[in-house]
Design a protein around this motif. Structure first.
Motif, PDB file in Angstrom:
ATOM      1  N   SER A  16      34.579  37.032  49.777  1.00  0.00           N
ATOM      2  CA  SER A  16      33.160  37.392  50.574  1.00  0.00           C
ATOM      3  C   SER A  16      32.467  38.490  49.480  1.00  0.00           C
ATOM      4  O   SER A  16      32.394  39.336  49.669  1.00  0.00           O
ATOM      5  CB  SER A  16      33.798  38.344  51.705  1.00  0.00           C
ATOM      6  N   ARG A  17      32.043  37.854  48.482  1.00  0.00           N
ATOM      7  CA  ARG A  17      31.398  38.435  47.332  1.00  0.00           C
ATOM      8  C   ARG A  17      30.013  37.952  47.038  1.00  0.00           C
ATOM      9  O   ARG A  17      29.554  36.932  47.055  1.00  0.00           O
ATOM     10  CB  ARG A  17      32.418  38.652  46.143  1.00  0.00           C
ATOM     11  N   MET A  18      29.196  38.897  46.780  1.00  0.00           N
ATOM     12  CA  MET A  18      27.867  38.715  46.462  1.00  0.00           C
ATOM     13  C   MET A  18      27.483  39.109  44.807  1.00  0.00           C
ATOM     14  O   MET A  18      26.998  38.406  44.218  1.00  0.00           O
ATOM     15  CB  MET A  18      26.856  39.293  47.253  1.00  0.00           C
ATOM     16  N   VAL A  22      32.921  44.357  46.274  1.00  0.00           N
ATOM     17  CA  VAL A  22      33.437  45.650  46.671  1.00  0.00           C
ATOM     18  C   VAL A  22      32.809  45.706  47.956  1.00  0.00           C
ATOM     19  O   VAL A  22      33.997  46.119  48.876  1.00  0.00           O
ATOM     20  CB  VAL A  22      32.437  46.535  46.018  1.00  0.00           C
ATOM     21  N   CYS A  23      32.051  45.289  48.621  1.00  0.00           N
ATOM     22  CA  CYS A  23      31.567  45.130  49.914  1.00  0.00           C
ATOM     23  C   CYS A  23      32.603  44.313  50.834  1.00  0.00           C
ATOM     24  O   CYS A  23      32.947  44.820  51.939  1.00  0.00           O
ATOM     25  CB  CYS A  23      30.098  45.002  50.095  1.00  0.00           C
ATOM     26  N   GLY A  24      32.878  42.888  50.157  1.00  0.00           N
ATOM     27  CA  GLY A  24      33.795  42.307  51.124  1.00  0.00           C
ATOM     28  C   GLY A  24      35.045  42.851  51.195  1.00  0.00           C
ATOM     29  O   GLY A  24      35.743  42.352  52.122  1.00  0.00           O
ATOM     30  N   GLY A  25      35.500  43.491  50.014  1.00  0.00           N
ATOM     31  CA  GLY A  25      36.685  44.236  49.927  1.00  0.00           C
ATOM     32  C   GLY A  25      36.709  45.429  50.910  1.00  0.00           C
ATOM     33  O   GLY A  25      37.971  45.523  51.661  1.00  0.00           O
ATOM     34  N   VAL A  37      28.744  46.624  55.630  1.00  0.00           N
ATOM     35  CA  VAL A  37      29.369  47.403  54.610  1.00  0.00           C
ATOM     36  C   VAL A  37      27.891  47.380  53.502  1.00  0.00           C
ATOM     37  O   VAL A  37      27.462  48.532  53.053  1.00  0.00           O
ATOM     38  CB  VAL A  37      30.599  46.919  53.763  1.00  0.00           C
ATOM     39  N   ARG A  38      27.174  46.173  53.359  1.00  0.00           N
ATOM     40  CA  ARG A  38      26.290  45.916  52.345  1.00  0.00           C
ATOM     41  C   ARG A  38      25.004  46.587  53.034  1.00  0.00           C
ATOM     42  O   ARG A  38      24.357  47.537  52.274  1.00  0.00           O
ATOM     43  CB  ARG A  38      25.789  44.638  52.447  1.00  0.00           C
ATOM     44  N   VAL A  52      24.245  53.410  44.707  1.00  0.00           N
ATOM     45  CA  VAL A  52      24.541  52.493  43.570  1.00  0.00           C
ATOM     46  C   VAL A  52      25.863  53.240  43.009  1.00  0.00           C
ATOM     47  O   VAL A  52      26.502  52.656  42.438  1.00  0.00           O
ATOM     48  CB  VAL A  52      23.249  52.630  42.769  1.00  0.00           C
ATOM     49  N   PHE A  53      25.469  54.600  42.640  1.00  0.00           N
ATOM     50  CA  PHE A  53      26.777  55.216  42.038  1.00  0.00           C
ATOM     51  C   PHE A  53      28.109  54.956  42.648  1.00  0.00           C
ATOM     52  O   PHE A  53      29.136  54.507  42.024  1.00  0.00           O
ATOM     53  CB  PHE A  53      26.475  56.766  41.987  1.00  0.00           C
ATOM     54  N   VAL A  54      28.128  55.048  43.918  1.00  0.00           N
ATOM     55  CA  VAL A  54      29.332  54.875  44.786  1.00  0.00           C
ATOM     56  C   VAL A  54      29.734  53.389  44.608  1.00  0.00           C
ATOM     57  O   VAL A  54      31.208  53.244  44.409  1.00  0.00           O
ATOM     58  CB  VAL A  54      29.141  55.449  46.241  1.00  0.00           C
ATOM     59  N   TYR A  55      28.767  52.618  44.330  1.00  0.00           N
ATOM     60  CA  TYR A  55      29.241  50.967  44.444  1.00  0.00           C
ATOM     61  C   TYR A  55      29.960  50.700  43.125  1.00  0.00           C
ATOM     62  O   TYR A  55      30.953  50.192  43.012  1.00  0.00           O
ATOM     63  CB  TYR A  55      28.055  50.272  44.708  1.00  0.00           C
ATOM     64  N   ILE A  56      29.150  51.597  42.082  1.00  0.00           N
ATOM     65  CA  ILE A  56      29.767  51.197  40.520  1.00  0.00           C
ATOM     66  C   ILE A  56      31.095  51.875  40.520  1.00  0.00           C
ATOM     67  O   ILE A  56      32.125  51.307  40.006  1.00  0.00           O
ATOM     68  CB  ILE A  56      28.728  51.554  39.645  1.00  0.00           C
ATOM     69  N   LEU A  57      31.412  53.062  41.046  1.00  0.00           N
ATOM     70  CA  LEU A  57      32.578  53.607  41.166  1.00  0.00           C
ATOM     71  C   LEU A  57      33.586  52.794  41.618  1.00  0.00           C
ATOM     72  O   LEU A  57      34.757  52.760  41.166  1.00  0.00           O
ATOM     73  CB  LEU A  57      32.539  55.167  41.770  1.00  0.00           C
ATOM     74  N   ALA A  58      33.325  52.330  43.100  1.00  0.00           N
ATOM     75  CA  ALA A  58      34.162  51.535  43.655  1.00  0.00           C
ATOM     76  C   ALA A  58      34.659  50.320  42.764  1.00  0.00           C
ATOM     77  O   ALA A  58      35.907  49.766  42.965  1.00  0.00           O
ATOM     78  CB  ALA A  58      33.633  51.000  45.101  1.00  0.00           C
TER      79      ALA A  58
END
Length: 86
Positions: A16-18, A22-25, A37-38, A52-58
């Motif tokens: 489940s990745r775009m 991260v969101c799929g996980g 989640v997205r 965006v910062f939280v996404y990159i960190l994840a």
């Protein structure tokens, strides 16, 4: 601890990745749809809460499915001269 979360680990999704999964996980871990989640990440970004910062960190700290180490762990291990995942 809730029985639904025992034995589960945060992993980036391969199915489940775009972008990076991260969101799929996160959605797999929480048992919800990845679209929710997205949307949360989009809303956080639009409201100025650094989605965006939280996404990159994840992305850096969550290992992908089937991998032992996260991207950040691989970077640190390479600087330490330790063998990476083969």
């Amino acid at each position: 601890m809730n029985q639904n979360f025992q034995g589960k680990r945060f992993r980036r999704s391969n199915d489940s990745r775009m972008l990076t999964g991260v969101c799929g996980g996160i959605a797999d871990y929480l048992g919800i749809d990845a679209t929710v989640v997205r949307l949360v990440f989009v809303v956080l970004t639009l409201l100025g809460f650094s989605g965006v910062f939280v996404y990159i960190l994840a992305w850096l700290i969550m290992p992908a499915e089937g991998e032992q180490y996260s991207l950040l762990e691989e970077i640190v291990r390479s600087f330490q001269g330790k063998p990476g995942q083969s």
